[in-house]
Design a protein around this motif. Structure first.
Motif, PDB file in Angstrom:
ATOM      1  N   ALA A 123      44.275  41.764  33.032  1.00 19.26           N
ATOM      2  CA  ALA A 123      43.994  41.331  34.403  1.00 19.26           C
ATOM      3  C   ALA A 123      45.070  41.820  35.368  1.00 19.26           C
ATOM      4  O   ALA A 123      44.775  42.186  36.510  1.00 19.26           O
ATOM      5  CB  ALA A 123      43.874  39.808  34.460  1.00 19.26           C
ATOM      6  N   GLN A 124      46.306  41.810  34.923  1.00 17.28           N
ATOM      7  CA  GLN A 124      47.400  42.264  35.776  1.00 17.28           C
ATOM      8  C   GLN A 124      47.235  43.727  36.147  1.00 17.28           C
ATOM      9  O   GLN A 124      47.451  44.123  37.299  1.00 17.28           O
ATOM     10  CB  GLN A 124      48.733  42.037  35.066  1.00 17.28           C
ATOM     11  CG  GLN A 124      49.957  42.396  35.888  1.00 17.28           C
ATOM     12  CD  GLN A 124      51.237  42.151  35.121  1.00 17.28           C
ATOM     13  OE1 GLN A 124      51.438  42.680  34.029  1.00 17.28           O
ATOM     14  NE2 GLN A 124      52.121  41.325  35.672  1.00 17.28           N
ATOM     15  N   THR A 125      46.838  44.555  35.177  1.00 18.24           N
ATOM     16  CA  THR A 125      46.606  45.974  35.457  1.00 18.24           C
ATOM     17  C   THR A 125      45.380  46.164  36.330  1.00 18.24           C
ATOM     18  O   THR A 125      45.400  46.945  37.287  1.00 18.24           O
ATOM     19  CB  THR A 125      46.443  46.749  34.137  1.00 18.24           C
ATOM     20  OG1 THR A 125      47.634  46.596  33.360  1.00 18.24           O
ATOM     21  CG2 THR A 125      46.183  48.218  34.391  1.00 18.24           C
ATOM     22  N   ALA A 126      44.299  45.454  36.011  1.00 20.88           N
ATOM     23  CA  ALA A 126      43.060  45.594  36.790  1.00 20.88           C
ATOM     24  C   ALA A 126      43.285  45.251  38.260  1.00 20.88           C
ATOM     25  O   ALA A 126      42.667  45.849  39.151  1.00 20.88           O
ATOM     26  CB  ALA A 126      41.976  44.702  36.205  1.00 20.88           C
ATOM     27  N   ALA A 127      44.182  44.297  38.536  1.00 23.50           N
ATOM     28  CA  ALA A 127      44.450  43.875  39.911  1.00 23.50           C
ATOM     29  C   ALA A 127      45.129  44.973  40.724  1.00 23.50           C
ATOM     30  O   ALA A 127      45.129  44.917  41.962  1.00 23.50           O
ATOM     31  CB  ALA A 127      45.317  42.617  39.909  1.00 23.50           C
ATOM     32  N   GLN A 128      45.688  45.972  40.044  1.00 21.55           N
ATOM     33  CA  GLN A 128      46.395  47.044  40.741  1.00 21.55           C
ATOM     34  C   GLN A 128      45.594  48.341  40.803  1.00 21.55           C
ATOM     35  O   GLN A 128      46.052  49.319  41.386  1.00 21.55           O
ATOM     36  CB  GLN A 128      47.723  47.326  40.026  1.00 21.55           C
ATOM     37  CG  GLN A 128      48.638  46.127  39.889  1.00 21.55           C
ATOM     38  CD  GLN A 128      49.851  46.456  39.041  1.00 21.55           C
ATOM     39  OE1 GLN A 128      50.651  47.338  39.366  1.00 21.55           O
ATOM     40  NE2 GLN A 128      49.999  45.766  37.923  1.00 21.55           N
ATOM     41  N   CYS A 129      44.409  48.346  40.201  1.00 19.45           N
ATOM     42  CA  CYS A 129      43.643  49.582  40.061  1.00 19.45           C
ATOM     43  C   CYS A 129      42.671  49.803  41.202  1.00 19.45           C
ATOM     44  O   CYS A 129      42.150  48.871  41.804  1.00 19.45           O
ATOM     45  CB  CYS A 129      42.847  49.555  38.753  1.00 19.45           C
ATOM     46  SG  CYS A 129      43.859  49.667  37.301  1.00 19.45           S
ATOM     47  N   ASN A 130      42.374  51.085  41.423  1.00 18.39           N
ATOM     48  CA  ASN A 130      41.247  51.483  42.272  1.00 18.39           C
ATOM     49  C   ASN A 130      40.023  51.820  41.430  1.00 18.39           C
ATOM     50  O   ASN A 130      38.887  51.675  41.889  1.00 18.39           O
ATOM     51  CB  ASN A 130      41.607  52.702  43.122  1.00 18.39           C
ATOM     52  CG  ASN A 130      42.841  52.510  43.966  1.00 18.39           C
ATOM     53  OD1 ASN A 130      43.753  53.327  43.926  1.00 18.39           O
ATOM     54  ND2 ASN A 130      42.900  51.436  44.729  1.00 18.39           N
ATOM     55  N   ASP A 186      38.113  38.651  37.141  1.00 19.36           N
ATOM     56  CA  ASP A 186      37.550  38.093  38.366  1.00 19.36           C
ATOM     57  C   ASP A 186      37.610  39.152  39.464  1.00 19.36           C
ATOM     58  O   ASP A 186      38.701  39.599  39.832  1.00 19.36           O
ATOM     59  CB  ASP A 186      38.352  36.862  38.786  1.00 19.36           C
ATOM     60  CG  ASP A 186      37.799  36.190  40.047  1.00 19.36           C
ATOM     61  OD1 ASP A 186      36.838  36.717  40.641  1.00 19.36           O
ATOM     62  OD2 ASP A 186      38.347  35.142  40.428  1.00 19.36           O
ATOM     63  N   PRO A 187      36.468  39.580  39.993  1.00 16.63           N
ATOM     64  CA  PRO A 187      36.503  40.615  41.032  1.00 16.63           C
ATOM     65  C   PRO A 187      37.307  40.204  42.260  1.00 16.63           C
ATOM     66  O   PRO A 187      37.886  41.062  42.937  1.00 16.63           O
ATOM     67  CB  PRO A 187      35.023  40.837  41.367  1.00 16.63           C
ATOM     68  CG  PRO A 187      34.305  39.658  40.828  1.00 16.63           C
ATOM     69  CD  PRO A 187      35.094  39.175  39.664  1.00 16.63           C
ATOM     70  N   LEU A 188      37.387  38.914  42.531  1.00 17.78           N
ATOM     71  CA  LEU A 188      38.148  38.446  43.693  1.00 17.78           C
ATOM     72  C   LEU A 188      39.649  38.634  43.502  1.00 17.78           C
ATOM     73  O   LEU A 188      40.403  38.644  44.486  1.00 17.78           O
ATOM     74  CB  LEU A 188      37.832  36.975  43.973  1.00 17.78           C
ATOM     75  CG  LEU A 188      36.373  36.658  44.314  1.00 17.78           C
ATOM     76  CD1 LEU A 188      36.196  35.174  44.576  1.00 17.78           C
ATOM     77  CD2 LEU A 188      35.910  37.485  45.521  1.00 17.78           C
ATOM     78  N   GLN A 189      40.067  38.773  42.250  1.00 18.89           N
ATOM     79  CA  GLN A 189      41.481  39.017  41.970  1.00 18.89           C
ATOM     80  C   GLN A 189      41.803  40.517  41.898  1.00 18.89           C
ATOM     81  O   GLN A 189      42.934  40.890  41.584  1.00 18.89           O
ATOM     82  CB  GLN A 189      41.870  38.351  40.646  1.00 18.89           C
ATOM     83  CG  GLN A 189      41.688  36.849  40.626  1.00 18.89           C
ATOM     84  CD  GLN A 189      42.536  36.160  41.688  1.00 18.89           C
ATOM     85  OE1 GLN A 189      43.720  36.467  41.835  1.00 18.89           O
ATOM     86  NE2 GLN A 189      41.930  35.233  42.410  1.00 18.89           N
ATOM     87  N   CYS A 190      40.792  41.342  42.181  1.00 16.16           N
ATOM     88  CA  CYS A 190      40.960  42.807  42.135  1.00 16.16           C
ATOM     89  C   CYS A 190      40.539  43.404  43.476  1.00 16.16           C
ATOM     90  O   CYS A 190      39.546  44.140  43.556  1.00 16.16           O
ATOM     91  CB  CYS A 190      40.127  43.406  41.005  1.00 16.16           C
ATOM     92  SG  CYS A 190      40.447  42.699  39.369  1.00 16.16           S
ATOM     93  N   PRO A 191      41.267  43.103  44.542  1.00 20.78           N
ATOM     94  CA  PRO A 191      40.828  43.500  45.887  1.00 20.78           C
ATOM     95  C   PRO A 191      40.767  45.001  46.116  1.00 20.78           C
ATOM     96  O   PRO A 191      40.026  45.468  46.979  1.00 20.78           O
ATOM     97  CB  PRO A 191      41.876  42.845  46.796  1.00 20.78           C
ATOM     98  CG  PRO A 191      43.086  42.677  45.928  1.00 20.78           C
ATOM     99  CD  PRO A 191      42.550  42.380  44.563  1.00 20.78           C
ATOM    100  N   ASP A 192      41.549  45.773  45.351  1.00 26.09           N
ATOM    101  CA  ASP A 192      41.586  47.219  45.557  1.00 26.09           C
ATOM    102  C   ASP A 192      40.679  47.990  44.606  1.00 26.09           C
ATOM    103  O   ASP A 192      40.620  49.217  44.655  1.00 26.09           O
ATOM    104  CB  ASP A 192      43.020  47.731  45.393  1.00 26.09           C
ATOM    105  CG  ASP A 192      43.972  47.132  46.412  1.00 26.09           C
ATOM    106  OD1 ASP A 192      43.537  46.899  47.551  1.00 26.09           O
ATOM    107  OD2 ASP A 192      45.137  46.886  46.057  1.00 26.09           O
ATOM    108  N   LEU A 193      39.985  47.267  43.754  1.00 22.03           N
ATOM    109  CA  LEU A 193      39.139  47.911  42.758  1.00 22.03           C
ATOM    110  C   LEU A 193      37.831  48.359  43.417  1.00 22.03           C
ATOM    111  O   LEU A 193      36.975  47.547  43.752  1.00 22.03           O
ATOM    112  CB  LEU A 193      38.864  46.943  41.606  1.00 22.03           C
ATOM    113  CG  LEU A 193      38.269  47.504  40.319  1.00 22.03           C
ATOM    114  CD1 LEU A 193      39.064  48.705  39.828  1.00 22.03           C
ATOM    115  CD2 LEU A 193      38.243  46.426  39.248  1.00 22.03           C
TER     116      LEU A 193
END
Length: 535
Positions: free
Chosen positions: A265-272, A285-292
């Motif tokens: 999750a920590q990595t996914a939160a930083q990914c595009n 959670d897509p809401l925790q991945c704003p830049d994805l």
């Protein structure tokens, strides 16, 4: 294969003559992906071009360590020269028995530079016995690994091991001129070999060429919006074919690879860009991945609800395709509120829905999906018999074209999309990994007192098993599974029965066993095991 699927029209043979003319036209239009020429025919050439174009751009970040494209390319050049000196040559298959790391990337790229193929295994979690079986199939005099993993390797692998971290530590990370390695590989040379579970209990190595890889990674939609300035997550097991999509796709397009630690999750939160299995995506959670902004799933069936959730947040692709067709050979951008499908063939690829006689099914009828085109891999390593069984001449493209039997069931929708409708055999997906149930059963039957075993899939994360007779040592059966199989192949529960229930046709009644497993799981059972650890 040298023929692009769109270089000639489908041949009109016995496999098509029973269809009406209008259906033949749709069979070709829907079943054949667009003709596109990838910019490169060897994937490491695309990576080298990025190093020339933007040498100081960040290629990868792992545990706080950063490497630029220039550094990655120079270190890989130096290692490649050393590999040549140690006897690695073009066409060799080189074990890459590592864990996620920047050293892993250097090793991978160096192998490609000498014209060899890398064979990835996550040595932290793959059983030593399985590593040994893979090692037996390889031709390289060297195995690339990491110093902290030496104790995980088979004893006979240690003398031929080169520890990447030790080798790289002896070289300064400076921008100075270094040896250049010649472009030794040809497009049809192997890029990597992916080992999947086999029905005999021994893994099968799928041979994937540079042409195969470039066809999916360097064309749209497989390129997934990767570009300089974009971050791409590296979250998958490196022995999984989709990890090549993350790693090689990212580096070939000049993006930055974010190599995860324990926290996905920590990595996914930083990914595009994120490529994952549905099981992994369901934990995020897509809401925790704003830049994805771009997400793709494959490896196992995706639930409509999961696709809806993510398609409202990102550009969401659902893909399908076995390792033998190079990662995925269909991709579909899902629109919320519409039927979730696996889409249509990717560029230069074909998909045929055929009946038991190998004839094209009428549009809308369920049949088995066969895959053709540029993504079809070169067969199984050192196994001509299995290659001939699974790969067949392509009667629709003709010439030297071949197609692969996926063993997936599917049908065309009215608007030309493919629906995936399950499997035709006992090969299943667990946690996104392909598992041959027969291989698990073979491990069970090696346990003390076991004369017969059955392995069943309960859900996308769980296998259960039954052994017979009732006196069989279930703990020893479990130990054999741990010893012989990857963690995702190990049953969560093993039950011992004196005899298995049978159907009226004299076959094991698997439906009855599944019901029995549900009953047993509700109670304490001496043979129950705790869930194996997972990566």
């Amino acid at each position: 294969m040298t023929l692009s699927p769109m270089d000639k029209r489908f041949l009109s043979g016995a496999a098509l003559t029973h269809l009406a003319a209008s259906e033949r036209i749709l069979f070709e239009q829907w079943g054949c992906g667009p003709s596109v020429q990838p910019a490169y025919s060897n994937v490491h050439h695309a990576i080298e071009a990025q190093a020339r174009r933007a040498p100081q751009a960040t290629a990868a970040i792992c545990a706080g360590q950063r490497i630029s494209y220039e550094q990655l390319n120079r270190q890989a050049n130096r290692l490649a020269v050393h590999l040549l000196e140690r006897g690695v040559k073009r066409g060799d298959t080189v074990g890459l028995f590592v864990e996620r790391s920047i050293a892993m990337l250097v090793g991978l790229l160096a192998v490609l530079k000498v014209g060899a193929a890398y064979v990835p295994q996550d040595a932290r979690i793959v059983p030593t016995l399985q590593l040994g079986q893979v090692l037996e199939a390889l031709s390289s005099p060297l195995v690339l690994t990491l110093s902290n993993l030496l104790e995980r390797l088979p004893a006979d692998a240690v003398p031929r091991s080169l520890c990447l971290d030790t080798f790289l530590a002896q070289m300064p990370w400076v921008a100075e001129e270094s040896e250049q390695v010649g472009a030794l590989a040809e497009p049809d040379d192997l890029c990597f070999v992916l080992f999947t579970s086999g029905t005999t209990g021994r893994p099968n190595g799928v041979c994937v060429s540079h042409r195969n890889v470039c066809n999916i990674l360097l064309t749209s939609p497989g390129q997934m919006g990767m570009a300089p300035g974009i971050t791409v997550g590296q979250v998958l097991n490196i022995g999984f074919d989709m990890a090549a999509w993350e790693i090689l796709g990212c580096l070939a397009h000049g993006a930055t690879l974010l190599i995860r630690g324990k926290d996905i999750a920590q990595t996914a939160a930083q990914c595009n860009v994120l490529i994952a299995t549905p099981s992994i995506l369901a934990t995020l959670d897509p809401l925790q991945c704003p830049d994805l902004s771009v997400v793709a799933v494959a490896g196992e069936p995706c639930a409509q609800a999961l696709a809806e959730r993510w398609a409202e947040h990102s550009t969401f692709h659902n893909g399908c395709g076995p390792t033998e067709t190079t990662i995925v050979n269909t991709l579909h951008r899902h629109v919320p509120g519409t039927l979730l499908t696996i889409g249509r063939p990717t560029p230069n690829n074909t998909v045929y829905v055929l009946d038991d006689q190998g004839r094209a099914c009428a549009l809308g009828e369920t049949g088995e999906m066969w895959a053709g085109g540029a993504g079809v891999s070169a067969g199984y390593l050192n196994n001509a018999v299995l290659t001939q069984e699974r790969y067949r001449p392509d009667p629709f493209l003709g010439g030297d074209a071949v197609m692969f039997r996926t063993r997936d069931l599917g049908r065309w929708t009215a608007d030309g999309q493919l629906e995936h409708l399950g499997r035709v055999d006992d090969q299943v997906k667990v946690r996104g990994f392909r598992v041959e149930l027969d291989a698990v059963t073979a491990a069970l039957e090696a346990g003390t007192g076991c004369t017969r075993g059955v392995t069943l899939k309960v859900d996308d994360r769980t296998l259960v098993a039954f052994v017979s007779p009732a006196s069989a040592d279930t703990q020893d059966c479990l130990s054999e599974c741990h010893r012989r199989l990857a963690y995702y192949c190990v049953p969560k529960f093993i039950y011992a029965l004196e005899a298995f229930p049978m159907t009226a046709r004299g076959k094991i009644d698997k439906a009855a066993l599944l019901r029995l497993a549900e009953d047993y799981q509700a109670a304490t059972w001496a043979g129950a095991t705790t869930e194996p650890g997972h990566d």
